[in-house]
Design a protein around this motif. Structure first.
Motif, PDB file in Angstrom:
ATOM      1  N   LEU A 132     -13.072  -2.304   1.211  1.00 54.86           N
ATOM      2  CA  LEU A 132     -14.284  -2.638   0.480  1.00 54.86           C
ATOM      3  C   LEU A 132     -14.723  -4.063   0.787  1.00 54.86           C
ATOM      4  O   LEU A 132     -13.984  -4.853   1.400  1.00 54.86           O
ATOM      5  N   GLU A 133     -15.930  -4.406   0.332  1.00 50.79           N
ATOM      6  CA  GLU A 133     -16.513  -5.717   0.648  1.00 50.79           C
ATOM      7  C   GLU A 133     -15.663  -6.882   0.156  1.00 50.79           C
ATOM      8  O   GLU A 133     -15.644  -7.957   0.769  1.00 50.79           O
ATOM      9  N   ASP A 134     -14.940  -6.701  -0.946  1.00 52.21           N
ATOM     10  CA  ASP A 134     -14.137  -7.795  -1.497  1.00 52.21           C
ATOM     11  C   ASP A 134     -12.749  -7.890  -0.874  1.00 52.21           C
ATOM     12  O   ASP A 134     -11.917  -8.692  -1.291  1.00 52.21           O
ATOM     13  N   GLY A 135     -12.476  -7.055   0.143  1.00 52.96           N
ATOM     14  CA  GLY A 135     -11.194  -7.099   0.838  1.00 52.96           C
ATOM     15  C   GLY A 135     -10.148  -6.168   0.268  1.00 52.96           C
ATOM     16  O   GLY A 135      -9.074  -6.011   0.866  1.00 52.96           O
ATOM     17  N   THR A 136     -10.410  -5.561  -0.888  1.00 51.46           N
ATOM     18  CA  THR A 136      -9.466  -4.591  -1.415  1.00 51.46           C
ATOM     19  C   THR A 136      -9.563  -3.300  -0.598  1.00 51.46           C
ATOM     20  O   THR A 136     -10.555  -3.046   0.089  1.00 51.46           O
ATOM     21  N   ILE A 137      -8.515  -2.498  -0.698  1.00 40.58           N
ATOM     22  CA  ILE A 137      -8.398  -1.312   0.146  1.00 40.58           C
ATOM     23  C   ILE A 137      -8.182  -0.082  -0.722  1.00 40.58           C
ATOM     24  O   ILE A 137      -7.282  -0.069  -1.581  1.00 40.58           O
ATOM     25  N   LEU A 138      -8.996   0.934  -0.506  1.00 42.68           N
ATOM     26  CA  LEU A 138      -8.770   2.247  -1.097  1.00 42.68           C
ATOM     27  C   LEU A 138      -7.938   3.057  -0.113  1.00 42.68           C
ATOM     28  O   LEU A 138      -8.262   3.120   1.081  1.00 42.68           O
ATOM     29  N   ILE A 139      -6.849   3.668  -0.598  1.00 43.88           N
ATOM     30  CA  ILE A 139      -5.996   4.443   0.302  1.00 43.88           C
ATOM     31  C   ILE A 139      -5.481   5.682  -0.421  1.00 43.88           C
ATOM     32  O   ILE A 139      -5.271   5.671  -1.639  1.00 43.88           O
ATOM     33  N   THR A 140      -5.309   6.743   0.330  1.00 42.25           N
ATOM     34  CA  THR A 140      -4.847   7.982  -0.265  1.00 42.25           C
ATOM     35  C   THR A 140      -3.439   7.813  -0.834  1.00 42.25           C
ATOM     36  O   THR A 140      -2.634   7.055  -0.303  1.00 42.25           O
ATOM     37  N   PRO A 141      -3.143   8.521  -1.926  1.00 38.67           N
ATOM     38  CA  PRO A 141      -1.831   8.375  -2.579  1.00 38.67           C
ATOM     39  C   PRO A 141      -0.703   9.005  -1.771  1.00 38.67           C
ATOM     40  O   PRO A 141      -0.937   9.789  -0.846  1.00 38.67           O
ATOM     41  N   ILE A 161      -7.367   7.876  -6.347  1.00 42.28           N
ATOM     42  CA  ILE A 161      -7.114   7.238  -5.055  1.00 42.28           C
ATOM     43  C   ILE A 161      -6.573   5.839  -5.335  1.00 42.28           C
ATOM     44  O   ILE A 161      -7.073   5.140  -6.217  1.00 42.28           O
ATOM     45  N   ALA A 162      -5.527   5.464  -4.623  1.00 41.12           N
ATOM     46  CA  ALA A 162      -4.900   4.171  -4.861  1.00 41.12           C
ATOM     47  C   ALA A 162      -5.803   3.036  -4.391  1.00 41.12           C
ATOM     48  O   ALA A 162      -6.576   3.186  -3.433  1.00 41.12           O
ATOM     49  N   LYS A 163      -5.683   1.893  -5.057  1.00 37.16           N
ATOM     50  CA  LYS A 163      -6.418   0.692  -4.677  1.00 37.16           C
ATOM     51  C   LYS A 163      -5.432  -0.461  -4.607  1.00 37.16           C
ATOM     52  O   LYS A 163      -4.690  -0.709  -5.562  1.00 37.16           O
ATOM     53  N   VAL A 164      -5.390  -1.135  -3.455  1.00 35.86           N
ATOM     54  CA  VAL A 164      -4.450  -2.238  -3.260  1.00 35.86           C
ATOM     55  C   VAL A 164      -5.206  -3.470  -2.775  1.00 35.86           C
ATOM     56  O   VAL A 164      -6.317  -3.369  -2.240  1.00 35.86           O
ATOM     57  N   ASP A 165      -4.572  -4.632  -2.963  1.00 34.28           N
ATOM     58  CA  ASP A 165      -5.170  -5.838  -2.406  1.00 34.28           C
ATOM     59  C   ASP A 165      -4.627  -6.065  -0.995  1.00 34.28           C
ATOM     60  O   ASP A 165      -3.798  -5.285  -0.493  1.00 34.28           O
ATOM     61  N   ALA A 166      -5.091  -7.136  -0.349  1.00 35.52           N
ATOM     62  CA  ALA A 166      -4.730  -7.366   1.047  1.00 35.52           C
ATOM     63  C   ALA A 166      -3.236  -7.614   1.231  1.00 35.52           C
ATOM     64  O   ALA A 166      -2.701  -7.443   2.333  1.00 35.52           O
ATOM     65  N   ALA A 167      -2.549  -8.001   0.156  1.00 33.53           N
ATOM     66  CA  ALA A 167      -1.106  -8.229   0.220  1.00 33.53           C
ATOM     67  C   ALA A 167      -0.311  -6.982  -0.115  1.00 33.53           C
ATOM     68  O   ALA A 167       0.922  -6.989  -0.058  1.00 33.53           O
ATOM     69  N   VAL A 195      -0.604  -3.087  -5.861  1.00 32.02           N
ATOM     70  CA  VAL A 195      -1.421  -2.005  -6.414  1.00 32.02           C
ATOM     71  C   VAL A 195      -2.246  -2.560  -7.570  1.00 32.02           C
ATOM     72  O   VAL A 195      -1.709  -3.139  -8.520  1.00 32.02           O
ATOM     73  N   ILE A 196      -3.553  -2.384  -7.489  1.00 28.02           N
ATOM     74  CA  ILE A 196      -4.436  -2.893  -8.544  1.00 28.02           C
ATOM     75  C   ILE A 196      -5.191  -1.762  -9.239  1.00 28.02           C
ATOM     76  O   ILE A 196      -6.020  -2.012 -10.103  1.00 28.02           O
ATOM     77  N   GLY A 197      -4.881  -0.531  -8.875  1.00 32.64           N
ATOM     78  CA  GLY A 197      -5.508   0.603  -9.543  1.00 32.64           C
ATOM     79  C   GLY A 197      -5.079   1.914  -8.939  1.00 32.64           C
ATOM     80  O   GLY A 197      -4.732   1.981  -7.760  1.00 32.64           O
ATOM     81  N   GLY A 198      -5.046   2.953  -9.765  1.00 31.23           N
ATOM     82  CA  GLY A 198      -4.747   4.284  -9.271  1.00 31.23           C
ATOM     83  C   GLY A 198      -3.270   4.553  -9.097  1.00 31.23           C
ATOM     84  O   GLY A 198      -2.416   3.753  -9.505  1.00 31.23           O
ATOM     85  N   PRO A 199      -2.927   5.676  -8.470  1.00 25.68           N
ATOM     86  CA  PRO A 199      -1.534   6.091  -8.283  1.00 25.68           C
ATOM     87  C   PRO A 199      -0.836   5.297  -7.182  1.00 25.68           C
ATOM     88  O   PRO A 199      -1.435   4.429  -6.536  1.00 25.68           O
ATOM     89  N   LYS A 200       0.435   5.613  -6.966  1.00 30.65           N
ATOM     90  CA  LYS A 200       1.218   4.972  -5.909  1.00 30.65           C
ATOM     91  C   LYS A 200       0.597   5.285  -4.552  1.00 30.65           C
ATOM     92  O   LYS A 200       0.340   6.453  -4.233  1.00 30.65           O
ATOM     93  N   PRO A 201       0.345   4.269  -3.731  1.00 31.14           N
ATOM     94  CA  PRO A 201      -0.280   4.530  -2.420  1.00 31.14           C
ATOM     95  C   PRO A 201       0.695   5.143  -1.435  1.00 31.14           C
ATOM     96  O   PRO A 201       1.919   5.129  -1.641  1.00 31.14           O
ATOM     97  N   SER A 202       0.157   5.668  -0.345  1.00 35.35           N
ATOM     98  CA  SER A 202       0.979   6.164   0.759  1.00 35.35           C
ATOM     99  C   SER A 202       2.011   5.134   1.164  1.00 35.35           C
ATOM    100  O   SER A 202       1.750   3.922   1.163  1.00 35.35           O
ATOM    101  N   ILE A 259      -3.465  -3.333  10.259  1.00 32.52           N
ATOM    102  CA  ILE A 259      -4.611  -3.134  11.152  1.00 32.52           C
ATOM    103  C   ILE A 259      -5.839  -3.851  10.623  1.00 32.52           C
ATOM    104  O   ILE A 259      -6.583  -4.489  11.389  1.00 32.52           O
ATOM    105  N   TYR A 260      -6.090  -3.794   9.325  1.00 36.02           N
ATOM    106  CA  TYR A 260      -7.236  -4.521   8.764  1.00 36.02           C
ATOM    107  C   TYR A 260      -7.093  -6.026   9.006  1.00 36.02           C
ATOM    108  O   TYR A 260      -8.073  -6.714   9.301  1.00 36.02           O
ATOM    109  N   ALA A 261      -5.864  -6.539   8.889  1.00 36.62           N
ATOM    110  CA  ALA A 261      -5.653  -7.965   9.145  1.00 36.62           C
ATOM    111  C   ALA A 261      -5.910  -8.318  10.603  1.00 36.62           C
ATOM    112  O   ALA A 261      -6.437  -9.388  10.917  1.00 36.62           O
ATOM    113  N   ALA A 262      -5.548  -7.404  11.513  1.00 42.13           N
ATOM    114  CA  ALA A 262      -5.694  -7.661  12.947  1.00 42.13           C
ATOM    115  C   ALA A 262      -7.098  -7.389  13.463  1.00 42.13           C
ATOM    116  O   ALA A 262      -7.494  -7.931  14.494  1.00 42.13           O
ATOM    117  N   ARG A 263      -7.862  -6.540  12.739  1.00 41.91           N
ATOM    118  CA  ARG A 263      -9.195  -6.149  13.185  1.00 41.91           C
ATOM    119  C   ARG A 263     -10.197  -6.407  12.061  1.00 41.91           C
ATOM    120  O   ARG A 263     -10.484  -5.507  11.241  1.00 41.91           O
TER     121      ARG A 263
END
Length: 217
Positions: free
Chosen positions: A36-45, A58-64, A67-74, A83-87
């Motif tokens: 997302l625009e603020d750098g947070t990431i939505l990822i499938t659980p 759907i899980a939501k995590v920060d760049a580090a 987990v900031i929302g939703g279920p446990k991410p993949s 990859i987001y950090a590198a690209r």
């Protein structure tokens, strides 16, 4: 929740169902993310079929990775974060265990720098060169170093004995890329034992000059 986030969640559900319905994701394999625009990431659980995603689960995590929302991410969320950090231009990532590209990932004697030949113009335009990442067990965060080293120059990578992971300027872009990769893997397996004529370096240079190198998008 912003309209952009709601739209991204809906697109992830639609994309996951499409991949599952067409047999590109089976069981609970594979994962999808959107930055997302603020750098947070939505990822499938974790442990969820891509064909049965819920936009509100759907899980939501920060760049580090917190987990900031939703279920446990993949358990492979760290791959997406690397990859987001590198690209910096990447906004969507798809990782699959799709049959043909996973089959290629199990073959001996592949070039680690470019493990599929440039059979078609569209493979060159969407993927470019496809590096092979050495085997690590699923969830092994030591894979981060290899990803961070290779991802800046490659929108797609093949994880040995595992499957492809592909980024794009949008989730749709990443979806198009990984589907082209899977189709090229299928062509490669169909053509094994037959004389082939991959594109020449001059033809590849012409595609890069006309459409832009895949590594830059």
């Amino acid at each position: 929740m912003t309209d952009r986030e709601a739209a991204a969640r809906a697109e992830m559900v639609e994309s996951g169902r499409s991949l599952f319905d067409r047999g590109l994701a089976t069981g609970s394999s594979g994962n999808i993310s959107v930055r997302l625009e603020d750098g947070t990431i939505l990822i499938t659980p974790t442990d969820i079929s891509l064909g049965a995603l819920d936009p509100d689960a759907i899980a939501k995590v920060d760049a580090a990775g917190a987990v900031i929302g939703g279920p446990k991410p993949s358990k492979e969320a760290f791959l997406h974060r690397a990859i987001y950090a590198a690209r910096p231009a990447a906004q969507g990532i798809v990782h699959l265990h799709a049959t043909h590209s996973a089959a290629i990932s199990c073959m001996a004697g592949l070039s680690p720098d470019d493990c599929l030949p440039p059979l078609t113009a569209y493979f060159v335009m969407k993927i470019g060169r496809l590096p092979l990442i050495p085997y690590h067990r699923p969830g092994d965060e030591r894979l981060t170093d290899a990803i961070m080293r290779i991802a800046p120059d490659h929108p797609a990578m093949l994880l040995a004995n595992h499957g492809p992971i592909v980024s794009g300027a949008s989730l749709r872009h990443a979806m198009n890329r990984i589907e082209e990769l899977e189709e090229t893997a299928k062509l490669f397996l169909l053509l094994r034992g037959s004389p082939t004529s991959p594109l020449t370096p001059d033809q590849i240079d012409d595609l890069d000059a006309t459409f832009g190198a895949a590594s830059q998008s």
